[in-house]
Design a protein around this motif. Structure first.
Motif, short mmCIF file in Angstrom:
data_model
loop_
_atom_site.label_atom_id
_atom_site.label_comp_id
_atom_site.label_asym_id
_atom_site.label_seq_id
_atom_site.Cartn_x
_atom_site.Cartn_y
_atom_site.Cartn_z
N VAL A 33 0.82 -1.21 0.00
CA VAL A 33 0.00 0.00 0.00
C VAL A 33 0.86 1.26 0.00
O VAL A 33 0.58 2.22 -0.73
N LEU A 34 1.92 1.26 0.81
CA LEU A 34 2.76 2.45 0.93
C LEU A 34 3.85 2.53 -0.12
O LEU A 34 4.19 3.61 -0.59
N TYR A 35 4.39 1.37 -0.50
CA TYR A 35 5.53 1.38 -1.41
C TYR A 35 5.30 0.47 -2.62
O TYR A 35 6.23 -0.11 -3.16
N GLY A 36 4.02 0.32 -3.00
CA GLY A 36 3.70 -0.58 -4.10
C GLY A 36 4.47 -0.25 -5.36
O GLY A 36 4.65 0.91 -5.73
N LYS A 37 4.94 -1.29 -6.05
CA LYS A 37 5.70 -1.09 -7.28
C LYS A 37 4.76 -1.01 -8.47
O LYS A 37 3.64 -1.46 -8.45
N LYS A 38 5.29 -0.43 -9.55
CA LYS A 38 4.52 -0.33 -10.78
C LYS A 38 4.27 -1.72 -11.34
O LYS A 38 5.12 -2.60 -11.25
#
Length: 277
Positions: free
Chosen positions: A260-265
């Motif tokens: 949620v905070l650091y989701g990757k593309k």
């Protein structure tokens, strides 16, 4: 035929055009009410106005994704098999919120009937009327396009907060038809925006788990459907929704901070071409 120039700020253009399309349609809804048109006419116009984001996205599509097919884009949004665990999770969470709000209203309200729908026929009509307007009419543009487009640059959380804010602001004309004034109107807007942004975060989290547009459509449907079932003070209902949906959103962030905070593309293949979605 020359190819149209690709938009530099597709999400901003989408939001602007969505509001431009919505305003005259919203006025038309008001006219049908003031002139006393039959309820079904009002419902049809109201439903059409909710599709303004889809209309805007369809109009801009060729300038956002040159050389791609709009129909294929829509199909791709539903091509992944819906995960039973995701559908069950969102349905259970929202049913629990509904029951909690129902309990609070029962204990703090003096209304004669706790439900707004008095027969199964009216209930079924309300369910499908609601489904065909907001959930189906709005989600292709706001979640299918704008959320995923912003996730090219931002984390799912930041993208959902941005989209949640502008999605909420899109409802601004409706705020001033509620009849609320002064502090009551401020409360209404505050609880409304907290509810909308929290719901946008929940939608983004579960949509990224499944990548099927059915997921945000279901969340949107139950959000609208449940709050419309309970016969209570609207500001109180929004306050309860703001409380419970924000708690769920915070819990999702705490439980799964990496995604949620650091989701990757993510990358999908559209029409045989790799593109970030």
């Amino acid at each position: 035929m020359s190819r149209e120039k690709k938009l530099n700020k597709p999400v901003a253009s989408f939001i602007l055009l969505t509001n431009i399309i919505f305003l005259p349609l919203f006025c038309l809804v008001g006219v049908t009410s003031l002139l006393g048109f039959p309820t079904w006419v009002f419902d049809v116009i109201h439903c059409i106005s909710a599709w303004s984001s889809t209309f805007a996205f369809a109009i801009l599509f060729k300038r956002i994704y040159p050389g791609q097919s709009f129909i294929q884009f829509v199909k791709d949004k539903f091509k992944n098999k819906p995960k039973f665990s995701v559908i069950l999770s969102v349905s259970t969470i929202q049913a629990f919120i509904f029951l909690m709000i129902l309990f609070l209203v029962l204990n703090n309200s003096a209304v004669d009937s706790i439900f707004t729908k008095t027969s199964w026929g009216i209930l079924v009509y309300y369910f499908f009327k609601n489904l065909l307007s907001g959930p189906i009419g709005e989600e292709l543009g706001w979640r299918g396009f704008a959320q995923m487009e912003l996730q090219k640059k931002y984390s799912p959380l930041i993208a959902s907060i941005i989209i949640g804010f502008w999605w909420g602001m899109w409802h601004l004309p409706i705020w001033f038809t509620t009849g609320f004034m002064g502090i009551e109107l401020i409360k209404y807007i505050l609880f409304f925006m907290i509810s909308i942004i929290s719901t946008a975060i929940i939608m983004a989290a579960f949509y990224n788990l499944n990548q099927n547009l059915i997921v945000p459509i279901i969340i949107h449907q139950f959000f609208n459907f449940y709050i419309g079932l309970i016969n209570g003070n609207l500001i109180d209902l929004l306050m309860y929704n703001a409380l419970f949906y924000s708690v769920v959103a915070i819990l999702i962030i705490i439980i799964n901070p990496k995604k949620v905070l650091y989701g990757k593309k993510n990358t999908n293949i559209i029409n045989g071409k790799n593109s970030v979605i």
